[in-house]
Design an enzyme around this catalytic site. Structure first.
Site, PDB file in Angstrom:
ATOM      1  N   GLY A 193       4.653 -24.843 -44.282  1.00  0.00           N
ATOM      2  CA  GLY A 193       3.487 -24.697 -43.410  1.00  0.00           C
ATOM      3  C   GLY A 193       2.175 -24.659 -44.180  1.00  0.00           C
ATOM      4  O   GLY A 193       1.167 -25.219 -43.747  1.00  0.00           O
ATOM      5  N   ARG A 253      12.884 -19.660 -55.118  1.00  0.00           N
ATOM      6  CA  ARG A 253      11.569 -19.014 -54.932  1.00  0.00           C
ATOM      7  C   ARG A 253      11.345 -17.921 -55.972  1.00  0.00           C
ATOM      8  O   ARG A 253      10.209 -17.689 -56.393  1.00  0.00           O
ATOM      9  CB  ARG A 253      11.466 -18.423 -53.531  1.00  0.00           C
ATOM     10  CG  ARG A 253      11.279 -19.508 -52.493  1.00  0.00           C
ATOM     11  CD  ARG A 253      11.151 -18.923 -51.115  1.00  0.00           C
ATOM     12  NE  ARG A 253      10.776 -19.955 -50.172  1.00  0.00           N
ATOM     13  CZ  ARG A 253      11.068 -19.916 -48.881  1.00  0.00           C
ATOM     14  NH1 ARG A 253      11.727 -18.897 -48.380  1.00  0.00           N
ATOM     15  NH2 ARG A 253      10.687 -20.891 -48.095  1.00  0.00           N
ATOM     16  N   LYS A 259       8.106 -34.146 -34.286  1.00  0.00           N
ATOM     17  CA  LYS A 259       7.099 -34.084 -33.218  1.00  0.00           C
ATOM     18  C   LYS A 259       5.737 -34.614 -33.648  1.00  0.00           C
ATOM     19  O   LYS A 259       5.197 -34.198 -34.668  1.00  0.00           O
ATOM     20  CB  LYS A 259       6.924 -32.634 -32.776  1.00  0.00           C
ATOM     21  CG  LYS A 259       8.113 -32.114 -32.004  1.00  0.00           C
ATOM     22  CD  LYS A 259       8.045 -30.621 -31.854  1.00  0.00           C
ATOM     23  CE  LYS A 259       7.461 -30.211 -30.510  1.00  0.00           C
ATOM     24  NZ  LYS A 259       7.274 -28.754 -30.452  1.00  0.00           N
ATOM     25  N   GLY A 281       9.643 -27.821 -46.902  1.00  0.00           N
ATOM     26  CA  GLY A 281      10.422 -27.932 -45.671  1.00  0.00           C
ATOM     27  C   GLY A 281      11.445 -29.049 -45.740  1.00  0.00           C
ATOM     28  O   GLY A 281      12.149 -29.197 -46.734  1.00  0.00           O
TER      29      GLY A 281
END
Ligand code: AMP
Length: 397
Positions: A377, A35, A198, A354
């Site tokens: 996200g 990062r 999910k 992710g």
């Protein structure tokens, strides 16, 4: 895009929001500095223009004010090494010390502010806090794509105080340009791969991608709710019973909208959620009781790979199975291979942050895809069709 690429920043005091939320070990050594490296082009551009820079970031999730464990002092030396110049540090992100150090900055000098999240006002998007941050600089740059989906003081709110004096950093511009390549006028066929645990986490992205994609490949734990919704037997596989109707609705609407949804016809089953579980392969809608699907099977790998190799634009968000365990990693690896092959043949491939990014790195395919996003996200929300506050705030003048 209002990127700083074409703006001369000479003489400015740039307030730069970056995502330096890097992992630290018990000795506070950085275990992955990607990062920080991702922000270097922006930092170098600002400094080479002859501006000074005041760096703002968060680190971790401090809950009760300052905690040494979450101090950005731990990354200061590494940042100085990466930049090849000194980095001054303010032990509080607002207040007298920060303000006087900021005021004294000369062109080419760097000041790193302490963790913004030591103040709860940061995440609340507090206006007074954002004014105190904004007062230290003359130009605002947002290069923190990873937090662009948050309306925090430093990621969005303070931008209002820099009318005509703000822009996106080079990382942010690259992230948005790559995401736009998928959503606006993509080369076709466009295939989206959606996986992970999910259905509820991925429902919005599937619904939004149905508007643009030609194919949607659904894998991972979320596939079994779709099989159950069609009357299949899924044993102990992951299932969200309150989403069965949503899955049926998606399958019906896909047919109407001319989108082909592909589910994995077979699965690798386990008798328990463990790397040394007993395994067998079965049709995904005929899973015996006591067994659970933890990866897509070899027929599904072939089906998915065929679609991918014929695609010209690919978006991948979420693994095909429990790739963290070797026994259930083959499906995710096969998909990574197919994405790499399609890319070699001229397709544009964007890997969501992710777990999909982790999988691509784990299998060593990062240099064989077009772009691996730094945002988890944020990228998900972009493809859900939401406006990202960190982007909107820079676009408004
Ligand atoms: P997400 O954060 O929703 O993208 O989910 C990623 C997680 O889903 C990873 O940790 C995977 O191990 C997990 N996962 C993928 N496939 C399955 C599966 N069939 N059953 C249970 N977990 C899964």
């Amino acid at each position: 895009m209002k990127t700083i690429e074409t703006i001369d920043l000479a003489g400015e005091k740039v307030m730069l929001r970056v995502d330096f939320n890097v992992p630290l070990n018990a000795e506070f050594a950085i275990t992955d500095d990607s990062r920080m490296r991702a922000a270097l082009p922006t930092l170098n551009k600002i400094l080479h223009d002859g501006a000074s820079v005041i760096i703002m970031s968060h680190l971790g999730r401090p809950k009760n004010g300052p905690e040494d464990h979450f101090s950005l002092i731990h990354i200061r030396q590494h940042l100085a090494d990466l930049l090849g110049r000194e980095v001054d540090f303010a032990s509080d992100c607002i207040g007298e010390e920060a303000a006087s150090k900021a005021a004294a900055l000369k062109p080419g000098q760097v000041l790193l502010l302490e963790n913004l999240r030591f103040y709860k006002e940061e995440e609340k998007g507090d206006e007074a806090f954002s004014v105190r941050l904004a007062s230290m600089g003359t130009f605002y740059v947002n290069d923190a794509f990873g937090t662009a989906h948050r309306a925090h003081a430093s990621t969005a709110i303070m931008a209002a105080h820099f009318s005509g004096k703000k822009g996106f950093g080079l990382l942010m511009a690259k992230e948005v340009a790559n995401a736009e390549k998928v959503m606006s006028n993509p080369a076709r066929p466009l295939t989206a791969i959606v996986g992970g645990a999910k259905v509820s986490d991925k429902i919005l992205i599937v619904e939004n991608l149905m508007k643009v994609a030609d194919h949607i490949l659904i894998g991972g734990g979320m596939a079994y709710t779709f099989f159950k919704a069609q009357g299949g037997e899924i044993g102990n596989s992951l299932c969200e019973d309150d989403r069965l109707e949503t899955c049926r609705d998606i399958l019906n609407r896909a047919a109407e909208q001319g989108v082909q949804i592909h589910l994995p016809v077979d699965s690798v089953l386990a008798d328990r959620f463990a790397s040394d579980a007993q395994t067998q392969v079965a049709q995904s809608g005929q899973i015996p009781s006591g067994w659970m699907g933890l990866d897509i099977g070899s027929q599904a790998q072939t089906d998915f790979s065929t679609v991918l190799k014929n695609s010209k634009t690919i978006l991948w968000n979420g693994p095909m199975g429990v790739f963290e365990m070797d026994a259930f990693a083959a499906g995710t690896k096969a998909v990574a291979e197919a994405v790499a092959e399609a890319t070699q043949n001229g397709a544009f491939s964007l890997i969501g942050g992710g777990d999909s990014a982790a999988a691509v790195y784990q299998f060593g395919f990062e240099s064989q895809v077009s772009y691996v996003s730094t945002g988890g996200g944020a990228l998900l929300e972009f493809f859900e069709g939401k406006t990202l506050p960190g982007i909107a705030a820079v676009l408004v003048d």
